[in-house]
Scaffold this motif. Structure first.
Motif, PDB file in Angstrom:
ATOM      1  N   ASP A   1     -80.081 -24.275   9.548  1.00  0.00           N
ATOM      2  CA  ASP A   1     -80.027 -22.805   9.365  1.00  0.00           C
ATOM      3  C   ASP A   1     -80.842 -22.388   8.143  1.00  0.00           C
ATOM      4  OD1 ASP A   1     -78.434 -22.403  11.586  1.00  0.00           O
ATOM      5  OD2 ASP A   1     -76.556 -22.548  10.470  1.00  0.00           O
TER       6      ASP A   1
ATOM      7  N   ASP B   1     -84.156 -19.977   8.113  1.00  0.00           N
ATOM      8  CA  ASP B   1     -84.296 -18.793   7.251  1.00  0.00           C
ATOM      9  C   ASP B   1     -85.551 -18.879   6.378  1.00  0.00           C
ATOM     10  OD1 ASP B   1     -83.160 -17.532   4.294  1.00  0.00           O
ATOM     11  OD2 ASP B   1     -83.103 -16.278   6.061  1.00  0.00           O
TER      12      ASP B   1
ATOM     13  N   ARG C   1     -88.531 -18.243   8.472  1.00  0.00           N
ATOM     14  CA  ARG C   1     -88.707 -16.817   8.755  1.00  0.00           C
ATOM     15  C   ARG C   1     -89.424 -16.140   7.581  1.00  0.00           C
ATOM     16  NH1 ARG C   1     -86.371 -12.645   6.865  1.00  0.00           N
ATOM     17  NH2 ARG C   1     -84.748 -13.907   5.847  1.00  0.00           N
TER      18      ARG C   1
END
Length: 575
Positions: free
Chosen positions: A116, A120, A123
């Motif tokens: 995760d 992130d 991104r």
């Protein structure tokens, strides 16, 4: 005596039954152990395959991220949409790879959390890459360059690389643990079977000694024991075969894992708290990893990098926190750059027991960055030179051409001639231009019709190419207006020679001779073209110009020296 005889027979029969029971228990125990061992081997093999697949997928994720950054940098430099292909492909592939990794790590909450974090950070990194691409498309090159130079993108990539390396390291640790467990289980099973076999044989021998009076029963018992022994031996052979096969499969998986890591430019190692190397994967500084085992940084590292490495290692041990830094090693094989990440390792009680580290070879990336800087400086230098030439052309053309329309026409023609010369230089990587091709670029529509050439193959330096190209343009323009090219019967001969000199240089002589045109008269005033063919080209090339306004036709001759390195290029070109 009868009572004693009956008691002895009862004891013998009881012992026979106990012996048979012990043998049956031993067979059942061996079978159960074999079944459990096979299940354990099969589970370990599946887990090893899972670990290898997880590592390969993690490597693919890192490769896609690097490809995305490469596409963004290529587009920022060239502004060509083709360079965005790796960025676009990575943008489509990375979410799918992250989803696949999360599915594979569903039973490991810590890995899911790390994935995760990776998603992130990616991104954020992809948004920065898209921002640079958008600025480049808008023509805001300086803003795009500043966005790249902030270093935030590199920091994100370093964090991403560190997180992915942690995933890989965790899987490698799990694989090593499983291999050790398999070896321990195999050893325990082997000794259990040997013990069971020994107990069975001991029981059989005791039964034979006690029941030697009952031959038939003894023979039946011996037969049963032999069958049991054969069954045990077969079970042992089957279990040994399966254990060997599973061990080979696990070793193959380990070799595949090592090959996957070795194919990447990565070094992995572990050190104790005294900075003595416990294991090493890869070929550090081109040496066998076994050389490093048991040696400290002080003993193993070259003096040129020893202080840097030791200071970072000691800082990590003292702070208990990871450290990342870049290291340059200059050895006999040249310069090597590494991106190094180290982390402390902790014992069960929380005390620091050593370090683990990973070093990624970033030499090629550093070379690309250096080449990019050189390219940008070369582009700046070339742009300034071109602007200076254009500015001089505009100033001189405006001085001799007061009418706006005439100025536009003459200036445009001279710009076109300069552009043709630059196109040749770009095709040759700014190493120079072939003289015949330079003539063709200025007089292509008259070549071999009214313009004829003669001379050896000759590649001119870039500065000489620009000045001679302008001189040829001015000569051709003058001939088309007033000289041999103004009539169908006119002719121009362009001849050049290369003559060696005593001082190691060579002299080039380039001549332009017109015949068959109208009578020639010397110009009454000197315009820009006259200045170029008489003074500019000779000064730029450190040569001389002779011009003769013979009524039968204009003749122009340029002589200039060719430096030894330029002469070598000319010789290589002719070869």
């Amino acid at each position: 005596m009868k009572k004693e005889s009956a008691s002895a027979r009862g004891t013998r029969l009881g012992f026979q039954r106990i012996s048979i029971a012990v043998l049956l228990i031993a067979v059942i125990a061996v079978g159960v152990l074999a079944a459990f061992q096979w299940r354990a081997f099969r589970h370990s093999r599946l887990q090893s395959e899972y670990a290898l697949s997880f590592i390969e997928t993690s490597r693919a994720l890192m490769t896609q991220m690097v490809n995305a950054e490469t596409g963004e940098r290529g587009f920022a430099i060239t502004r060509q949409e083709d360079f965005l292909a790796p960025f676009t492909e990575a943008g489509a592939a990375i979410p799918a790879i992250l989803t696949q990794l999360k599915t594979m790590a569903a039973d490991a909450p810590d890995q899911v959390a790390r994935l995760d974090r990776i998603a992130d950070m990616w991104r954020q990194r992809s948004e920065r890459l898209a921002s640079v691409i958008a600025l480049t498309r808008e023509g805001r090159a300086d803003a795009a360059r500043n966005a790249i130079l902030t270093g935030r993108g590199k920091a994100l990539m370093d964090q991403l690389r560190g997180e992915i390396d942690q995933l890989v390291e965790q899987q490698q640790h799990m694989l090593s643990t499983r291999l050790a467990a398999v070896d321990a289980e195999e050893t325990a099973t082997r000794w259990t079977m040997i013990a069971a076999f020994a107990i069975a044989i001991a029981t059989l021998l005791a039964a034979l000694v006690i029941t030697n009076g009952d031959r038939k029963k003894l023979a039946d018992l011996v037969t049963a024991e032999r069958r049991t022994a054969v069954a045990l031996e077969e079970a042992h052979e089957q279990l040994t075969s399966k254990a060997s096969q599973t061990q080979l499969e696990l070793r193959d998986a380990s070799r595949l894992l090592a090959a996957a890591v070795s194919s990447a430019p990565i070094l992995l190692w572990s050190q104790d708290k005294n900075l003595v190397y416990r294991w090493f994967h890869g070929r550090p500084l081109g040496l066998d990893p076994e050389i490093w085992i048991g040696r400290s940084d002080q003993e193993a590292l070259p003096e040129s990098i020893r202080d840097t490495v030791m200071s970072n290692n000691m800082a990590a041990l003292e702070s208990g926190k990871p450290r990342t830094y870049e290291l340059c090693y200059r050895g006999r094989r040249g310069e090597k750059w590494y991106d190094i990440h180290i982390e402390p390792t902790f014992a069960a009680d929380g005390a620091i027991e050593g370090l683990t580290g990973v070093a990624v070879d970033i030499t090629e990336r550093k070379k690309r960055e250096q080449n990019n800087r050189l390219l940008m400086r070369e582009i700046s230098h070339r742009s300034k030179n071109i602007l200076a030439v254009v500015q001089a052309m505009a100033r001189q053309t405006a001085t001799t051409t007061p009418e706006p329309q005439a100025f536009v026409e003459r200036f445009a023609a001279r710009l076109e001639a300069l552009g043709a010369t630059h196109a040749l230089l770009v095709d040759e990587g700014w190493t120079g231009a072939d003289l015949l091709e330079l003539i063709r670029s200025q007089l292509a529509h008259q070549l071999d019709q009214q313009v004829f050439t003669s001379g050896p193959p000759l590649k001119l330096p870039s500065d000489a190419s620009q000045n001679i190209g302008l001189a040829l343009h001015e000569l051709a323009t003058n001939a088309a207006k007033y000289g041999a090219l103004s009539t169908p019967s006119g002719r121009v001969d362009i001849v050049w020679t290369v003559t060696p000199a005593a001082n190691g240089e060579s002299w080039v002589q380039l001549s332009w001779k017109e015949t068959g045109g109208p009578p020639v008269q010397a110009p009454k005033r000197k315009g820009f073209g006259q200045v170029v063919i008489e003074r500019t080209v000779s000064r730029a090339l450190n040569g001389t110009v002779d011009i003769n306004y013979d009524p039968q036709g204009l003749s122009w001759r340029l002589r200039f020296p060719l430096a030894p390195d330029d002469e070598d290029r000319a010789s290589a070109h002719s070869a």
